[in-house]
Enzyme design. Structure first.
Site, PDB file in Angstrom:
ATOM      1  N   HIS A 196     -16.046 -24.923   4.423  1.00 13.09           N
ATOM      2  CA  HIS A 196     -15.187 -26.091   4.654  1.00 13.09           C
ATOM      3  C   HIS A 196     -15.988 -27.369   4.946  1.00 13.09           C
ATOM      4  O   HIS A 196     -15.752 -28.413   4.347  1.00 13.09           O
ATOM      5  CB  HIS A 196     -14.245 -25.836   5.826  1.00 13.09           C
ATOM      6  CG  HIS A 196     -13.452 -24.567   5.718  1.00 13.09           C
ATOM      7  ND1 HIS A 196     -12.940 -24.115   4.532  1.00 13.09           N
ATOM      8  CD2 HIS A 196     -13.097 -23.644   6.651  1.00 13.09           C
ATOM      9  CE1 HIS A 196     -12.289 -22.974   4.743  1.00 13.09           C
ATOM     10  NE2 HIS A 196     -12.381 -22.666   6.020  1.00 13.09           N
ATOM     11  N   ASP A 209      -2.134   1.157  -5.171  1.00 12.32           N
ATOM     12  CA  ASP A 209      -3.312   1.444  -4.358  1.00 12.32           C
ATOM     13  C   ASP A 209      -4.497   0.881  -5.143  1.00 12.32           C
ATOM     14  O   ASP A 209      -4.849   1.399  -6.213  1.00 12.32           O
ATOM     15  CB  ASP A 209      -3.421   2.967  -4.164  1.00 12.32           C
ATOM     16  CG  ASP A 209      -4.691   3.346  -3.418  1.00 12.32           C
ATOM     17  OD1 ASP A 209      -5.506   2.442  -3.132  1.00 12.32           O
ATOM     18  OD2 ASP A 209      -4.863   4.538  -3.136  1.00 12.32           O
ATOM     19  N   ILE A 210      -5.085  -0.190  -4.608  1.00 15.56           N
ATOM     20  CA  ILE A 210      -6.106  -0.921  -5.384  1.00 15.56           C
ATOM     21  C   ILE A 210      -7.247   0.002  -5.818  1.00 15.56           C
ATOM     22  O   ILE A 210      -7.740  -0.061  -6.942  1.00 15.56           O
ATOM     23  CB  ILE A 210      -6.660  -2.110  -4.563  1.00 15.56           C
ATOM     24  CG1 ILE A 210      -5.537  -3.101  -4.296  1.00 15.56           C
ATOM     25  CG2 ILE A 210      -7.821  -2.793  -5.294  1.00 15.56           C
ATOM     26  CD1 ILE A 210      -5.897  -4.236  -3.373  1.00 15.56           C
ATOM     27  N   LYS A 245     -14.783 -23.084  18.203  1.00 16.21           N
ATOM     28  CA  LYS A 245     -13.527 -22.452  18.640  1.00 16.21           C
ATOM     29  C   LYS A 245     -13.364 -22.705  20.131  1.00 16.21           C
ATOM     30  O   LYS A 245     -14.340 -22.961  20.839  1.00 16.21           O
ATOM     31  CB  LYS A 245     -13.593 -20.944  18.400  1.00 16.21           C
ATOM     32  CG  LYS A 245     -13.752 -20.587  16.936  1.00 16.21           C
ATOM     33  CD  LYS A 245     -12.595 -19.772  16.430  1.00 16.21           C
ATOM     34  CE  LYS A 245     -12.773 -19.372  14.996  1.00 16.21           C
ATOM     35  NZ  LYS A 245     -11.733 -19.880  14.105  1.00 16.21           N
ATOM     36  N   ASP A 256     -18.542 -19.028   8.879  1.00 18.27           N
ATOM     37  CA  ASP A 256     -17.079 -19.085   8.778  1.00 18.27           C
ATOM     38  C   ASP A 256     -16.574 -20.488   8.429  1.00 18.27           C
ATOM     39  O   ASP A 256     -15.586 -20.628   7.713  1.00 18.27           O
ATOM     40  CB  ASP A 256     -16.476 -18.629  10.119  1.00 18.27           C
ATOM     41  CG  ASP A 256     -14.968 -18.501  10.080  1.00 18.27           C
ATOM     42  OD1 ASP A 256     -14.462 -17.965   9.079  1.00 18.27           O
ATOM     43  OD2 ASP A 256     -14.286 -18.933  11.044  1.00 18.27           O
ATOM     44  N   LYS A 281     -12.643 -16.730   0.632  1.00 16.81           N
ATOM     45  CA  LYS A 281     -13.799 -16.460   1.439  1.00 16.81           C
ATOM     46  C   LYS A 281     -13.513 -15.279   2.361  1.00 16.81           C
ATOM     47  O   LYS A 281     -12.343 -14.998   2.574  1.00 16.81           O
ATOM     48  CB  LYS A 281     -14.188 -17.683   2.260  1.00 16.81           C
ATOM     49  CG  LYS A 281     -13.100 -18.108   3.268  1.00 16.81           C
ATOM     50  CD  LYS A 281     -13.531 -19.302   4.045  1.00 16.81           C
ATOM     51  CE  LYS A 281     -14.309 -18.916   5.276  1.00 16.81           C
ATOM     52  NZ  LYS A 281     -13.475 -18.556   6.434  1.00 16.81           N
ATOM     53  N   ARG A 321       0.799  -1.231   0.000  1.00 24.01           N
ATOM     54  CA  ARG A 321       0.000   0.000   0.000  1.00 24.01           C
ATOM     55  C   ARG A 321       0.831   1.280   0.000  1.00 24.01           C
ATOM     56  O   ARG A 321       0.300   2.364  -0.087  1.00 24.01           O
ATOM     57  CB  ARG A 321      -0.964  -0.003   1.176  1.00 24.01           C
ATOM     58  CG  ARG A 321      -2.257  -0.723   0.814  1.00 24.01           C
ATOM     59  CD  ARG A 321      -3.154  -0.823   1.987  1.00 24.01           C
ATOM     60  NE  ARG A 321      -2.482  -1.565   3.040  1.00 24.01           N
ATOM     61  CZ  ARG A 321      -2.842  -1.593   4.297  1.00 24.01           C
ATOM     62  NH1 ARG A 321      -3.860  -0.899   4.693  1.00 24.01           N
ATOM     63  NH2 ARG A 321      -2.169  -2.307   5.186  1.00 24.01           N
ATOM     64  N   GLU A 377     -11.364 -26.475  16.948  1.00 27.92           N
ATOM     65  CA  GLU A 377     -10.219 -25.566  17.033  1.00 27.92           C
ATOM     66  C   GLU A 377      -9.990 -25.141  18.477  1.00 27.92           C
ATOM     67  O   GLU A 377     -10.949 -25.024  19.241  1.00 27.92           O
ATOM     68  CB  GLU A 377     -10.479 -24.311  16.209  1.00 27.92           C
ATOM     69  CG  GLU A 377     -10.651 -24.572  14.739  1.00 27.92           C
ATOM     70  CD  GLU A 377     -10.671 -23.261  13.967  1.00 27.92           C
ATOM     71  OE1 GLU A 377      -9.615 -22.855  13.491  1.00 27.92           O
ATOM     72  OE2 GLU A 377     -11.753 -22.650  13.879  1.00 27.92           O
TER      73      GLU A 377
HETATM   74  C1  BG6 Z   1     -10.652 -20.263   8.121  1.00 26.95           C
HETATM   75  C2  BG6 Z   1     -11.551 -19.644   9.164  1.00 26.95           C
HETATM   76  O1  BG6 Z   1     -11.318 -20.367   6.898  1.00 26.95           O
HETATM   77  O2  BG6 Z   1     -10.270 -21.567   8.542  1.00 26.95           O
HETATM   78  C3  BG6 Z   1     -10.864 -19.592  10.509  1.00 26.95           C
HETATM   79  O3  BG6 Z   1     -11.905 -18.333   8.759  1.00 26.95           O
HETATM   80  C4  BG6 Z   1     -10.356 -20.963  10.889  1.00 26.95           C
HETATM   81  O4  BG6 Z   1     -11.741 -19.101  11.517  1.00 26.95           O
HETATM   82  C5  BG6 Z   1      -9.541 -21.581   9.758  1.00 26.95           C
HETATM   83  O5  BG6 Z   1      -9.556 -20.826  12.056  1.00 26.95           O
HETATM   84  C6  BG6 Z   1      -9.197 -23.030  10.066  1.00 26.95           C
HETATM   85  O6  BG6 Z   1      -8.300 -23.517   9.108  1.00 26.95           O
HETATM   86  P1  BG6 Z   1      -7.272 -24.680   9.481  1.00 26.95           P
HETATM   87  O7  BG6 Z   1      -6.665 -25.074   8.193  1.00 26.95           O
HETATM   88  O8  BG6 Z   1      -6.313 -24.081  10.472  1.00 26.95           O
HETATM   89  O9  BG6 Z   1      -8.085 -25.758  10.114  1.00 26.95           O
END
Ligand code: BG6
Length: 495
Positions: free
Chosen positions: A237, A88-89, A335, A232, A145, A45, A213
């Site tokens: 995923h 600068d995008i 989490k 998220d 994402k 930037r 996590e």
């Molecule tokens: C991301 C999420 O897509 O994936 C995060 O936004 C998450 O919140 C992460 O922690 C987990 O990825 P990985 O590969 O560490 O399991």
């Protein structure tokens, strides 16, 4: 070997670039996958960031690569491929022309534009690429994402990008698809006859997909609080993993065929809405607890304000087609959980008729466990005769295929894999626009139902396995979340 390419990273000094993209490209360079003449062009930037860029990424790489991967000489060679530039995008000025000059001077026809930026600037970035004449027939754009907040916003983002790039040049990343074990799931299913014959409602009792996590907000409060675990982790995923488990065999391993089969799964998900959401989903939010012997604050303390955002979600889902008729798919992510792991558990049905007397010990169903992290492995839980006992006694044992034993010194790196695929124009592991739409079409009504007051998140202690209601969701089906220790000790049979 790939031909030489130019790889432009917008947001080149951002967190993702420093933690994942540049280290991934370094790995690609080290293993010889970057053809001579390939250039990595991260945008910064301001000019000071450009001046400091190489030192900064070197420090970051030392930190984020495994200790035996960082090699000063290899890094110096790699660093010659880095061409940081000031862009600068949002402002179409002479710096865009300088970028154009750099790209046009190199002679590499393959171009990748990786938008490692918030989606709010995707459109302007694509517009400026177009106006500068940078989008050629062999250019691709990679986007991360969050692709939207719901179906409507996703549609807006996708339409904006589609003004400048055709669908086959748009590479939507889901880094879970780049994980080696995830791809191995396809090999397991479609290159091993023994599994594919046992892959349907006749043989399988249920499937569990968990991504657990230990991290909390990680300084991403404003993004995360607006999203929550469902958007998220599940919308992308977890649903992608579900697709790979549940899809029919594509007749060829090409991007079009694979993505068409995944789409059919998403479209067959039984809709959840209104009252069925309450019965089939659990939302949780962590409160203060303990992780690894240390006290950790609750979500609201970390956030510093009131919020109903979920940090945990568990869902009972069904796929309404003949292969999966009435087989529950239990999906779970959270989490600040007790342990970090991601795994898929396929639980087989019990034997039809028990020939052994009860005195021979418990009958444990077979499970196939595909572990994505922290270690990558495939395990099968079998029942065997206890060899240490004279009389016939049955016990569960584990057949273990640990990839670290088979492929020594191999570091799988999802981003490296996906960046090289994008450079090669192979979209097999990227998400088609129709998949994004179908995933949101299933997620949106759940979010809507969660607005009802009775669907507020349940509290769970940081460092636990999530809210009690999540165990109850399973118990109401006389099932449990899988734990290998429980299975081996027989505790999974206790009620
Ligand atoms: C991301 C999420 O897509 O994936 C995060 O936004 C998450 O919140 C992460 O922690 C987990 O990825 P990985 O590969 O560490 O399991």
């Amino acid at each position: 070997m790939l031909e030489a390419f130019d790889f432009v990273i917008f947001g080149g000094a951002g967190d993702l670039a420093l933690r994942k993209l540049i280290p991934g490209l370094y790995r690609a360079h080290r293993e010889g996958s970057l053809a001579a003449g390939s250039r990595i062009i991260p945008t910064c930037r301001n000019t000071q960031m450009v001046a400091e860029y190489k030192d900064k990424v070197r420090d970051a790489a030392e930190k984020h690569l495994n200790s035996d991967e960082f090699d000063a000489a290899a890094w110096d060679a790699f660093s010659k491929c880095l061409f940081p530039v000031f862009v600068d995008i949002g402002t179409k000025d002479e710096h865009w022309d300088a970028l154009a000059q750099l790209l046009n001077s190199g002679g590499n026809s393959q171009r990748v534009f990786y938008l490692s930026t918030p989606p709010s600037v995707f459109s302007i970035c694509c517009k400026h690429l177009h106006e500068t004449g940078l989008i050629t027939a062999t250019s691709r754009v990679v986007v991360e994402k969050p692709l939207g907040y719901d179906a409507k916003t996703a549609e807006e983002i996708n339409s904006q990008i589609a003004e400048y790039f055709s669908e086959d040049a748009i590479f939507r990343i889901d880094h879970y698809l780049g994980k080696e074990t995830v791809q191995n799931l396809l090999a397991l299913r479609f290159a091993n006859g023994m599994f594919e014959h046992l892959w349907d409602a006749k043989s399988i009792d249920h499937v569990q997909i968990s991504i657990s996590e230990t991290v909390g907000l990680e300084g991403r409060a404003s993004f995360y609080d607006g999203a929550g675990a469902l958007r998220d982790m599940v919308q992308n995923h977890i649903l992608q993993l579900l697709c790979l488990v549940a899809m029919e065999s594509p007749n060829k391993m090409t991007a079009d065929r694979i993505r068409a089969e995944k789409l059919k799964v998403l479209e067959s998900l039984r809709p959840l809405n209104g009252n069925t959401v309450k019965y089939n989903t659990v939302r949780g939010q962590y409160v203060a607890g303990e992780m690894g012997g240390k006290a950790v604050p609750g979500y609201l303390d970390e956030l510093g304000q009131a919020s109903n955002t979920e940090t945990f979600v568990a869902i009972r889902a069904y796929i309404d087609n003949s292969r999966w008729a009435n087989v529950p798919f239990y999906l779970r992510t959270g989490k600040r959980m007790k342990q970090r792991f991601a795994e898929i558990v396929i639980q087989y049905k019990d034997v039809a008729h028990r020939v052994y007397p009860e005195s021979a010990g418990m009958a444990t169903p077979n499970r196939l466990i595909i572990r994505l992290q922290p270690e990558e492995s495939i395990k099968i839980i079998m029942v065997s005769k206890d060899l240490e006992k004279h009389e016939t006694h049955l016990r569960p044992v584990v057949l273990n295929l640990n990839f670290a034993d088979t492929y020594k010194d191999f570091y799988s790196d999802a981003y490296k894999r996906l960046m090289l695929d994008a450079a090669a124009g192979d979209a097999s592991l990227f998400i088609h626009r129709a998949e994004v739409d179908a995933a949101w079409a299933w997620i949106d009504p759940i979010i809507e139902a969660w607005q009802r007051p009775e669907n507020k998140p349940h509290g769970y202690m940081a460092g636990s396995w999530g809210p009690q209601a999540s165990a109850q969701l399973m118990a109401s089906d006389r099932r449990r979340w899988f734990s290998i220790d429980e299975v081996l000790s027989g505790a999974d049979q206790e009620w």
